[in-house]
Design a protein around this motif. Structure first.
Motif, short mmCIF file in Angstrom:
data_model
loop_
_atom_site.label_atom_id
_atom_site.label_comp_id
_atom_site.label_asym_id
_atom_site.label_seq_id
_atom_site.Cartn_x
_atom_site.Cartn_y
_atom_site.Cartn_z
N LYS A 1 0.81 -1.20 0.00
CA LYS A 1 0.00 0.00 0.00
C LYS A 1 0.85 1.26 0.00
N SER A 2 1.98 1.24 0.73
CA SER A 2 2.78 2.45 0.77
C SER A 2 3.39 2.77 -0.59
N GLU B 1 0.71 4.34 -2.58
CA GLU B 1 0.44 5.71 -2.15
C GLU B 1 1.51 6.65 -2.69
N ASN C 1 0.94 9.80 -5.20
CA ASN C 1 1.32 11.17 -4.90
C ASN C 1 2.21 11.77 -5.97
N GLU D 1 -6.10 12.64 2.13
CA GLU D 1 -5.62 11.35 2.64
C GLU D 1 -6.64 10.25 2.45
N ASP D 2 -7.90 10.60 2.71
CA ASP D 2 -8.96 9.61 2.53
C ASP D 2 -9.03 9.12 1.10
N GLU D 3 -8.96 10.08 0.18
CA GLU D 3 -9.08 9.70 -1.23
C GLU D 3 -7.91 8.82 -1.63
N VAL D 4 -6.70 9.18 -1.16
CA VAL D 4 -5.53 8.37 -1.48
C VAL D 4 -5.74 6.94 -0.98
N ARG D 5 -6.22 6.84 0.26
CA ARG D 5 -6.42 5.51 0.84
C ARG D 5 -7.45 4.72 0.04
N MET D 6 -8.55 5.40 -0.35
CA MET D 6 -9.59 4.69 -1.08
C MET D 6 -9.10 4.23 -2.44
N CYS E 1 -6.01 3.51 -3.33
CA CYS E 1 -5.08 2.39 -3.17
C CYS E 1 -5.82 1.10 -2.84
N GLU E 2 -6.87 1.22 -1.98
CA GLU E 2 -7.63 0.01 -1.66
C GLU E 2 -8.31 -0.53 -2.91
#
Lengths: 180, 600
Positions: free
Chosen positions: A118-119, A122, A126, A135-140, A142-143
């Motif tokens: 995941k990192s 991310e 970026n 941050e939320d959007e990045v996490r979503m 990547c998931e």
């Protein structure tokens, strides 16, 4: 060590003593005072990353640092002529798809652990969006990527998962390509 | 795999290669090494020279760098079509025009006709008596007993036939290889994984373009994140309404296409022959081709396709129907009416095609002006919300396909039409490049450039090439050539020339096999029936194999999930490591091979 292995090799002697003129000229133009014209005695010349990263083909590429690190011997971006030739042969039109997929995978693998975790995703995201997603959007994102592409369900993308995704992206051969 | 491992493997591979070579160290090996080195140097110099001579290399790199691979595909397509025309010109000029010019250096122009400037636009007048058109070629077998004989009829027929066959083969080959490379397992939509990992265009080298692409990617990712569960099943009335709208728009667009074709036919069945008035037909045709697609793009507002790609496909199909129906009506008019009314009708058709080509060129320039320059001005100065226009690849490629169809139809009627086409494409390249760099911005959506490329080649093959080929074939097979001009005058059909030649060959014993092939293979229906049957059987077998493989893929995928979810961590690590080392070796060797292939 490294150079002595190549001293006895005819192939590399021919290749290095007569590298393709245009590419060798481009390499030499980056630092004419460092690169000799004659490569028959395999000089150990390494151009620092700053010079490589200032080439017009690479200077605006968001992944230029990773590209230089992946193809350089020392892993820091300082490239010998050999590394330079490798880089442009993989990024040329004629490199096979598997080879390109392998090196693209290594470019995106920021922590060099042979998996896109995941990192890594991310950091890729970026670099591609100028840090403008929350941050939320990045996490979503990547998931979502891992959901779609992870075939063996281990939470990270291996080389096989990546290659499988590339098979379904016919544009990849033409987008992973730098003209020189 | 660490760099030490990589170095180690490289060293081993190269040492193995050098060991094999160092076994024969003697004088002979030294000589052969020097010779091979000299050859490689020579070969590399020639490759370098070839690359510097390669047409438009620097321009295409620049365009690709700023606008990406989607827009670059238009320019590559243009260059590819230019190659077809250059080949056609060389073949026609070499085999048809040069013999005609050798034996009749001055065209016999009737008194009172001289070169006025208008001929460049209309193609009639002075040009109609030169080697530009079918009528300018003689039907005699050239050469006396002293010099070797040159049969103009056979030369004309076989040159055109060979060119069409080679074109068809080249198109089929590139269509098949493009389909195989780029259409593999076409999936349904643009997933997030694809957008993130596979769609970044590494060849973009301009800072502004890179920034723009990053913006676009961010917007697309945001859009795909905010899409909730798609079009959940709409209520029945809504769906019926959608289908009704689709039906309406398709009927309307097809009706418009056919209506334009019919109006072209009725307007010009009473044909006008005064020179300036003949320009009216091509003008109307090009105007229809320019204006009606704008109507089609208005339909976008009322239709709601679930997939933006379907939208693009719908526009492409409508434009193709429009252009091909107009060309079809024109061909019908030429075959039916012109062939019966005029003497030397092939030259008349050739002139009409010439005018269509020239007018199409003028209208493309106009279209560039209105489509790109004016849109840019309006978008930046007047209505700011519109913004800078994008380069519409689909519309421009369809214009190219239409232009090439005209050239292919004209091969038989005007052997030197490829010259005009070459000049046209040359100027078009630079025109579009300038217009692009001055007026347009890179495309916002990372489109599926590769799949569009396949579709464009497919449209180029059918209906464009197949239509042109069938028209030429119909002319050659059925229509009586004109009596007073051209290489086939006096014969019943053009194909009778082959018949006569076969009869001549029959009298010579040495060529009986050719006559046998002609009578029992080319002219027999059983042969083609059998070949079609065999091809159908093969298609059926391959389809079954493909379906079997798809089933296998599904099973294997399930197996991957099962295996990975049921294994322990210990053995996995070792297996994974050894797999990595092994695949690392494979890739290093692949890299060395790739380098030696590319650079030698």
């Amino acid at each position: 060590g490294f150079n002595s292995t190549f001293c006895t090799s005819d192939i590399l002697q021919v290749q290095l003593s007569f590298p393709p003129p245009r590419l060798f000229d481009r390499y030499r133009d980056l630092a004419p005072q460092l690169v000799p014209l004659d490569y028959t005695d395999q000089p150990d010349v390494r151009l620092p990353y700053e010079l490589i990263g200032s080439m017009p083909e690479l200077k605006d590429n968001p992944f230029r640092q990773r590209i230089a690190e992946v193809f350089s011997e020392d892993g820091e971006g300082n490239m010998t002529l050999d590394d330079f030739l490798d880089m442009f042969s993989v990024l040329s039109e004629m490199a096979p798809r598997d080879l390109k997929a392998y090196y693209a995978f290594k470019i995106y693998d920021f922590n060099n652990d042979d998996f896109l975790c995941k990192s890594d995703l991310e950091k890729t995201l970026n670099k591609l969006t100028r840090n403008e997603l929350t941050e939320d959007e990045v996490r979503m994102v990547c998931e979502k990527v891992i959901d779609e592409a992870d075939l063996d369900n281990d939470g990270r993308l291996s080389l096989e998962d990546f290659q499988h995704m590339i098979v379904r992206a016919p544009d990849f051969l033409s987008t992973f390509h730098i003209r020189i | 795999m660490s760099f030490d491992d990589k170095k180690h493997i490289r060293g081993q591979v190269l040492a193995l290669k050098s060991f094999k070579k160092s076994r024969h160290l003697n004088c002979f090996a030294d000589c052969s090494k020097t010779v091979s080195l000299a050859f490689r140097r020579c070969g590399a110099n020639m490759t370098l020279a070839k690359q510097t001579l390669e047409l438009w290399r620097g321009t295409m790199k620049e365009v690709g760098g700023k606008f990406g691979t989607g827009v670059l595909s238009y320019f590559k397509f243009l260059k590819w079509l230019l190659m077809f025309n250059i080949f056609s010109f060389l073949v026609n000029f070499g085999f048809i025009t040069i013999p005609q010019l050798i034996y009749h250096p001055t065209p016999d122009i009737p008194a009172g006709v001289s070169f006025k400037g208008l001929e460049i636009l209309t193609g009639a007048g002075y040009f109609s008596h030169t080697v530009m058109y079918y009528g300018g070629y003689s039907n005699k077998t050239q050469g006396t007993g002293g010099r070797s004989e040159y049969n103009m009829q056979l030369a004309y027929f076989f040159t055109v036939a060979a060119y069409m066959v080679l074109c068809g083969a080249a198109l089929i080959y590139s269509m098949a290889s493009s389909f195989r490379k780029k259409y593999v397992l076409a999936d349904s939509g643009l997933g997030g994984a694809w957008q993130l990992l596979c769609s970044w265009d590494f060849s973009v080298t301009n800072e502004k373009a890179v920034r723009q692409r990053k913006n676009n990617l961010r917007i697309q990712l945001k859009e795909s994140l905010s899409e909730k569960v798609q079009v959940a099943l709409l209520p029945l009335t809504e769906r019926l309404k959608h289908y009704g709208v689709f039906l309406g728009t398709w009927l309307l667009s097809t009706g418009m296409a056919l209506g334009c074709g019919a109006s072209v036919y009725f307007l010009f069945s009473g044909s006008l022959l005064e020179e300036a008035a003949t320009l009216l037909l091509p003008f109307v045709v090009s105007l229809i081709n320019l204006v009606v697609p704008l109507f089609y793009s208005l339909f976008k507002k009322i239709e709601h396709y679930s997939n933006p790609r379907m939208q693009v496909y719908a526009i492409i199909v409508r434009n193709v129907i429009l252009k091909m129906s107009i060309l079809g009506i024109l061909c019908y008019y030429w075959m039916k009416d012109v062939a019966n009314t005029f003497s030397c009708w092939e030259s008349i058709v050739g002139q009409a095609l010439y005018r269509l080509v020239i007018m199409d060129f003028l209208f493309i320039m106009l279209g560039s002006f209105f489509g790109e320059f004016l849109s840019n001005v309006i978008g930046t100065k007047c209505i700011q919300s519109l913004g800078v226009p994008e380069f519409d690849v689909a519309r421009n490629v369809l214009d190219l396909i239409y232009a090439q169809t005209l050239a292919w139809i004209g091969i038989y009627f005007s052997p030197l039409l490829p010259v005009i086409q070459i000049i046209k494409f040359f100027i078009l390249f630079y025109l579009k490049k300038v217009s692009l760099t001055q007026n347009c911005q890179p495309p916002r959506r990372a489109g599926r450039a590769a799949q569009m490329q396949t579709i464009f080649i497919a449209i180029l093959f059918f209906p464009s090439f197949v239509g042109a080929l069938s028209m030429v074939a119909y002319t050659v097979w059925t229509l009586p050539p004109s009596d007073k001009c051209g290489p086939f005058r006096g014969l019943n059909t053009t194909f009778s020339a082959i018949q006569i030649w076969m009869d001549d060959l029959n009298r010579v014993d040495a060529f009986q096999w050719t006559v046998w092939i002609y009578q029992h293979v080319i002219r027999s229906e059983i042969f083609y029936f059998l070949v079609s049957l065999i091809i159908l059987v093969f298609i059926y077998i391959f389809r079954q194999i493909t379906q079997g493989r798809q089933l296998l893929i599904i099973l294997l995928r399930q197996q991957i999930v099962n295996v990975s979810s049921s294994e322990l961590s210990g053995p996995t690590c070792l297996v994974h490591q050894s797999c990595c080392v092994r695949s690392g070796c494979v890739y290093v060797m692949m890299l060395l091979k790739c380098r030696s292939n590319i650079f030698s």
